[in-house]
Design a protein around this motif. Structure first.
Motif, PDB file in Angstrom:
ATOM      1  N   PRO A 112       0.830  -1.213   0.000  1.00 40.64           N
ATOM      2  CA  PRO A 112       0.000   0.000   0.000  1.00 40.64           C
ATOM      3  C   PRO A 112       0.862   1.259   0.000  1.00 40.64           C
ATOM      4  N   TRP A 113       0.416   2.276  -0.698  1.00 31.68           N
ATOM      5  CA  TRP A 113       1.137   3.545  -0.744  1.00 31.68           C
ATOM      6  C   TRP A 113       1.011   4.302   0.565  1.00 31.68           C
ATOM      7  N   GLU A 114      -0.127   4.179   1.213  1.00 26.13           N
ATOM      8  CA  GLU A 114      -0.383   4.939   2.434  1.00 26.13           C
ATOM      9  C   GLU A 114       0.110   4.153   3.647  1.00 26.13           C
ATOM     10  N   THR A 115       0.692   4.854   4.592  1.00 19.58           N
ATOM     11  CA  THR A 115       1.150   4.201   5.815  1.00 19.58           C
ATOM     12  C   THR A 115      -0.043   3.847   6.692  1.00 19.58           C
ATOM     13  N   GLY A 116       0.207   3.045   7.666  1.00 15.42           N
ATOM     14  CA  GLY A 116      -0.846   2.650   8.594  1.00 15.42           C
ATOM     15  C   GLY A 116      -1.131   1.169   8.499  1.00 15.42           C
ATOM     16  N   ARG A 117      -1.912   0.702   9.436  1.00 17.99           N
ATOM     17  CA  ARG A 117      -2.247  -0.728   9.487  1.00 17.99           C
ATOM     18  C   ARG A 117      -3.206  -1.086   8.357  1.00 17.99           C
ATOM     19  N   LYS A 118      -2.834  -2.075   7.620  1.00 16.14           N
ATOM     20  CA  LYS A 118      -3.666  -2.616   6.541  1.00 16.14           C
ATOM     21  C   LYS A 118      -3.806  -4.107   6.799  1.00 16.14           C
ATOM     22  N   ASP A 119      -4.505  -4.446   7.864  1.00 16.43           N
ATOM     23  CA  ASP A 119      -4.580  -5.824   8.343  1.00 16.43           C
ATOM     24  C   ASP A 119      -5.630  -6.678   7.648  1.00 16.43           C
TER      25      ASP A 119
END
Length: 155
Positions: A112-119
């Motif tokens: 993913p380009w955007e940071t953060g949790r992508k669970d």
């Protein structure tokens, strides 16, 4: 823009070519229905056995997509060659279980380009795949009322 006569103005693409184009890309726009209106989200996807897989975090996108019909649109343009394409996949989005097999296979390919949790991993199982290829037209050939305004601004 192109003047190459061998490139049709617009051509519908066979399903196999749509999948080949999707395999060559990784970014699309996911359309979902939220309450009483459509929403569109950019996503990173991967093709997995003629389905699309993407990751997301908790939130609107996840709740609006899981178990529902969605659409994904991906496109690209070769401005040097003057040709563009667009592919749309429509189908139901289903949640995937985070298994070691999933994480070791397609999960390793999703960045993913955007940071953060992508669970959360979701799969779009297509009911319809369509696409088209077309020549990129010069703005002054669009044939719209705006052409006069554009020309007036250039004169």
């Amino acid at each position: 823009m192109t003047t190459d006569a061998s490139i049709p103005e617009t051509a519908n693409l066979p399903t196999e070519e749509c999948w080949a184009l999707l395999r060559g890309g990784s970014v699309g726009r996911l359309a979902v229905w939220v309450h009483d209106h459509p929403e569109i989200f950019p996503i990173n996807y991967k093709v997995d056995h003629e389905t699309l897989v993407f990751r997301t975090g908790a939130g609107t996108k996840l709740s609006a997509a899981v178990g529902k019909m969605v659409a994904l649109e991906a496109d690209a343009a070769n401005t040097d060659g003057g040709v563009a394409w667009s592919v749309v996949v429509k189908g139901q989005a289903t949640a995937l279980t985070r298994t070691p097999e999933l994480l070791a296979s397609v999960g390793q390919l999703l960045f993913p380009w955007e940071t953060g949790r992508k669970d959360h991993f979701l799969r779009i199982v297509p009911e319809e795949v369509s696409g088209r290829r077309f020549r990129i037209a010069a703005p002054l050939t669009w044939g719209s009322p705006l052409d006069d305004a554009t020309r007036a601004g250039l004169e």
